[in-house]
Design an enzyme around this catalytic site. Structure first.
Site, mmCIF file in Angstrom:
data_model
loop_
_atom_site.group_PDB
_atom_site.id
_atom_site.type_symbol
_atom_site.label_atom_id
_atom_site.label_comp_id
_atom_site.label_asym_id
_atom_site.label_seq_id
_atom_site.Cartn_x
_atom_site.Cartn_y
_atom_site.Cartn_z
ATOM 1 N N HIS A 157 0.775 1.551 -10.477
ATOM 2 C CA HIS A 157 1.174 1.778 -9.075
ATOM 3 C C HIS A 157 2.588 1.287 -8.789
ATOM 4 O O HIS A 157 3.151 1.605 -7.750
ATOM 5 C CB HIS A 157 0.199 1.055 -8.139
ATOM 6 N N ASP A 364 10.324 -0.064 -5.242
ATOM 7 C CA ASP A 364 8.908 0.102 -4.907
ATOM 8 C C ASP A 364 8.339 1.237 -5.743
ATOM 9 O O ASP A 364 9.014 2.259 -5.938
ATOM 10 C CB ASP A 364 8.771 0.456 -3.410
HETATM 11 P P1 ADP Z 1 2.167 -2.415 -1.407
HETATM 12 O O1 ADP Z 1 1.101 -1.758 -2.179
HETATM 13 O O2 ADP Z 1 3.251 -2.969 -2.261
HETATM 14 O O3 ADP Z 1 1.677 -3.448 -0.453
HETATM 15 P P2 ADP Z 1 2.502 0.127 0.101
HETATM 16 O O4 ADP Z 1 3.457 0.444 1.195
HETATM 17 O O5 ADP Z 1 2.413 1.135 -0.973
HETATM 18 O O6 ADP Z 1 2.899 -1.311 -0.473
HETATM 19 O O7 ADP Z 1 1.048 -0.033 0.694
HETATM 20 C C1 ADP Z 1 0.763 -0.946 1.703
HETATM 21 C C2 ADP Z 1 -0.544 -0.541 2.352
HETATM 22 O O8 ADP Z 1 -1.019 -1.662 3.086
HETATM 23 C C3 ADP Z 1 -0.390 0.595 3.349
HETATM 24 O O9 ADP Z 1 -1.545 1.396 3.364
HETATM 25 C C4 ADP Z 1 -0.213 -0.130 4.679
HETATM 26 O O10 ADP Z 1 -0.694 0.582 5.798
HETATM 27 C C5 ADP Z 1 -1.042 -1.354 4.466
HETATM 28 N N1 ADP Z 1 -0.427 -2.465 5.221
HETATM 29 C C6 ADP Z 1 0.821 -2.932 5.110
HETATM 30 N N2 ADP Z 1 1.035 -3.927 6.001
HETATM 31 C C7 ADP Z 1 -0.104 -4.053 6.679
HETATM 32 C C8 ADP Z 1 -0.526 -4.888 7.750
HETATM 33 N N3 ADP Z 1 0.284 -5.770 8.316
HETATM 34 N N4 ADP Z 1 -1.788 -4.757 8.195
HETATM 35 C C9 ADP Z 1 -2.618 -3.858 7.623
HETATM 36 N N5 ADP Z 1 -2.280 -3.030 6.633
HETATM 37 C C10 ADP Z 1 -1.047 -3.125 6.170
HETATM 38 O O1 F6P Z 2 0.317 -1.461 -4.869
HETATM 39 C C1 F6P Z 2 0.872 -2.469 -5.631
HETATM 40 C C2 F6P Z 2 0.040 -3.729 -5.569
HETATM 41 O O2 F6P Z 2 0.547 -4.643 -6.455
HETATM 42 C C3 F6P Z 2 -1.397 -3.567 -5.951
HETATM 43 O O3 F6P Z 2 -1.652 -3.609 -7.312
HETATM 44 C C4 F6P Z 2 -1.958 -4.723 -5.229
HETATM 45 O O4 F6P Z 2 -3.318 -4.622 -4.991
HETATM 46 C C5 F6P Z 2 -1.168 -4.711 -3.934
HETATM 47 O O5 F6P Z 2 0.101 -4.347 -4.320
HETATM 48 C C6 F6P Z 2 -1.211 -6.012 -3.163
HETATM 49 O O6 F6P Z 2 -1.098 -7.131 -3.968
HETATM 50 P P1 F6P Z 2 -2.266 -8.183 -4.149
HETATM 51 O O7 F6P Z 2 -3.452 -7.482 -4.699
HETATM 52 O O8 F6P Z 2 -1.667 -9.178 -5.085
HETATM 53 O O9 F6P Z 2 -2.526 -8.754 -2.790
#
Ligand code: ADP
Ligand code: F6P
Length: 473
Positions: A157, A364
């Site tokens: 991912h 990202d």
């Molecule tokens: P990562 O996997 O690195 O956290 P992404 O942007 O790909 O980044 O995915 C983040 C996911 O978590 C999205 O579905 C987003 O809506 C959710 N998310 C991010 N911040 C919040 C928050 N403050 N509260 C709830 N969900 C969140």
């Molecule tokens: O989407 C990338 C990612 O590293 C996932 O593998 C992971 O679940 C998510 O971000 C959030 O990180 P964590 O599981 O360490 O809270």
């Protein structure tokens, strides 16, 4: 026909009153399993005092969730240590932040072995195994060593950097080539897949035909599968959620000012500190906007036991306070900074209310927030997405305003451009972006990956003619 067995570190266990949690993998896998049946196997999220691993089993809809706890030591070495202080920074091009220790590497391999041991007991010969993310790179190897010849696929991912960076990972030669034990290795973008293929060629002397690598008689397929969201459902959710009392309250509190939104896990890869500096520059250089715009930055705390995360938490909190002190008025706070997690419906409503979505990670894998922001817009009066060129999403979202997050001038200029963009241009850009996301939604992603995995040559026939190569041993 066997069943689908999905394996990831974090899983979305169906619980009553479960709180919203940020994290792309959990959101994506949960959505992709909605119309499927099978097993989802992973860490329960619990840390136990003793080292004995107990598994729990919950059946919900057509999915059986099987989870295991981690001991304190496992959690420290595997999760806080090797995955998030070594693999995470290096795969995000931040060699400078990597803190390697042999002990953490052994913890990482040990937990992967625990996972394999538990899976060994429940895997049937025809089951298809889909492993997710950097926590579980050596899992296929651990399963193959136990005799499993199933089709096993892996999806990363997060980004895959070029070999010049990947080789900075201590013991990379022990770990990275072990990905060849999978039948299919999927990446977010063609660049990530290309970087991995260059690694295999440069470090392992392997050559591919159309991204099919033949490793000691068996084929490992590499490809890009950009992860999507539930585009239509998210658009629907946003249409309804903008009427939620909480969202309406936020809109009313803006007093007619334009809203800029940022939503991230509090992670250094997200570029939040750079983004705040760019916003400050925007206020300074486009001073007419002072008092007319509010920037809401939602940043949920993440991996709080890791020192680098504690550091950015402090830095970002104090930068937001400093900018508010310098530019704010008694009746206007330029930046609203909150560390809460919100439900997807609240987020969808807030995205829809925002004139600008500011998504500027330094690096990202994909960034689902960018896609959620687009899906949430009112097509008749859409907001504008400002997107880092270093997010995987930029490969598909070409109609966003693409910026270099390291260049505050370009981000500040894009904020001004987005806020004053004419309606016709906003509609055109949104229509094009929404079209891309509707085509490549989360079901499309899962179906493409699983079809490619099903079509992969079986390890069974290949095993008969091969001795596994020395890579990864
Ligand atoms: P990562 O996997 O690195 O956290 P992404 O942007 O790909 O980044 O995915 C983040 C996911 O978590 C999205 O579905 C987003 O809506 C959710 N998310 C991010 N911040 C919040 C928050 N403050 N509260 C709830 N969900 C969140
Ligand atoms: O989407 C990338 C990612 O590293 C996932 O593998 C992971 O679940 C998510 O971000 C959030 O990180 P964590 O599981 O360490 O809270």
């Amino acid at each position: 026909m066997g069943q689908l067995v999905v394996v990831s570190n974090r899983i979305a266990i169906p619980e009553k009153n479960s709180k919203a949690r940020a994290g792309g993998l959990e959101v994506a896998v949960k959505a992709s399993l909605k119309h499927k049946s099978g097993i989802w196997f992973g860490w329960s999220g619990k840390i136990t005092a003793h080292s004995k691993i107990a598994t729990q089993r919950v059946v919900h809809d057509k999915i059986t969730y099987i989870t295991l706890d981690l001991s304190k030591e496992d959690h420290q070495e595997y999760y806080n240590g090797f995955t998030n202080r070594v693999l995470w920074p290096i795969l995000h091009y931040r060699i400078d932040l990597a803190e390697f220790s042999r002990r953490d590497l052994s913890g990482y391999l040990r937990v992967n072995d625990h996972f394999a041991r538990e899976l060994h007991a429940l895997l049937g010969p025809d089951d298809i195994v889909w492993v997710h993310d950097y926590h579980l790179i050596p899992l296929a190897k651990a399963l193959r060593e136990r005799g499993h010849k199933n089709r096993i696929g892996f999806f990363l991912h997060i980004p895959c950097p070029p070999p010049e960076i990947l080789t900075a990972l201590p013991n990379h030669e022990r770990l990275i080539p072990s990905l060849c034990e999978y039948d299919l290795v999927g990446f977010q973008t063609g660049d990530d897949a290309f970087n991995f293929s260059r690694y295999l060629t440069r470090e392992c002397g392997l050559h591919s035909r159309d991204f099919n690598f033949v490793v000691a008689g068996r084929t490992v397929r590499i490809d890009a599968f950009p992860v999507g969201i539930e585009t239509a459902a998210f658009a629907d959710l946003a249409r309804r959620s903008v009427r939620l009392p909480f969202v309406q309250g936020v809109i009313a509190s803006l007093g007619g000012r334009a809203l800029i939104i940022g939503v991230d896990r509090l992670d250094y890869s997200k570029g939040i500190a750079h983004r705040l500096s760019a916003f400050e520059l925007f206020l300074r250089t486009q001073a007419d906007w002072q008092g007319k715009v509010t920037y809401l930055q939602i940043a949920t705390k993440s991996r709080t036991e890791i020192p680098e995360y504690a550091t950015i938490e402090q830095e970002i909190g104090s930068a937001a306070g400093r900018i508010n002190g310098a530019y704010g008025e008694a009746d206007w706070t330029p930046i609203r900074y909150v560390n809460r997690a919100y439900s997807h419906s609240t987020l969808a409503g807030l995205y829809r209310a925002a004139r600008v979505g500011l998504v500027t990670p330094l690096r990202d894998g994909m960034n689902l927030v960018a896609k959620e922001y687009i899906a949430s817009q009112n097509p008749n009066d859409p907001g504008v997405l400002i997107l880092s060129r270093f997010a995987g999403a930029a490969h598909e979202c070409k109609a966003a305003l693409l910026v270099n997050p390291y260049d505050p001038d370009s981000v500040a200029a894009a904020i001004g451009q987005a806020l004053s963009m004419p309606l016709a241009e906003r509609r055109d850009r949104h229509e094009s972006l929404f079209g891309v996301l509707s085509h490549n939604d989360i079901q499309h992603w899962a179906d493409r990956f699983l079809t490619a995995l099903e079509q992969a040559p079986t390890a069974l026939s290949q095993f008969e003619q091969m001795q596994m190569p020395s890579v990864g041993s």
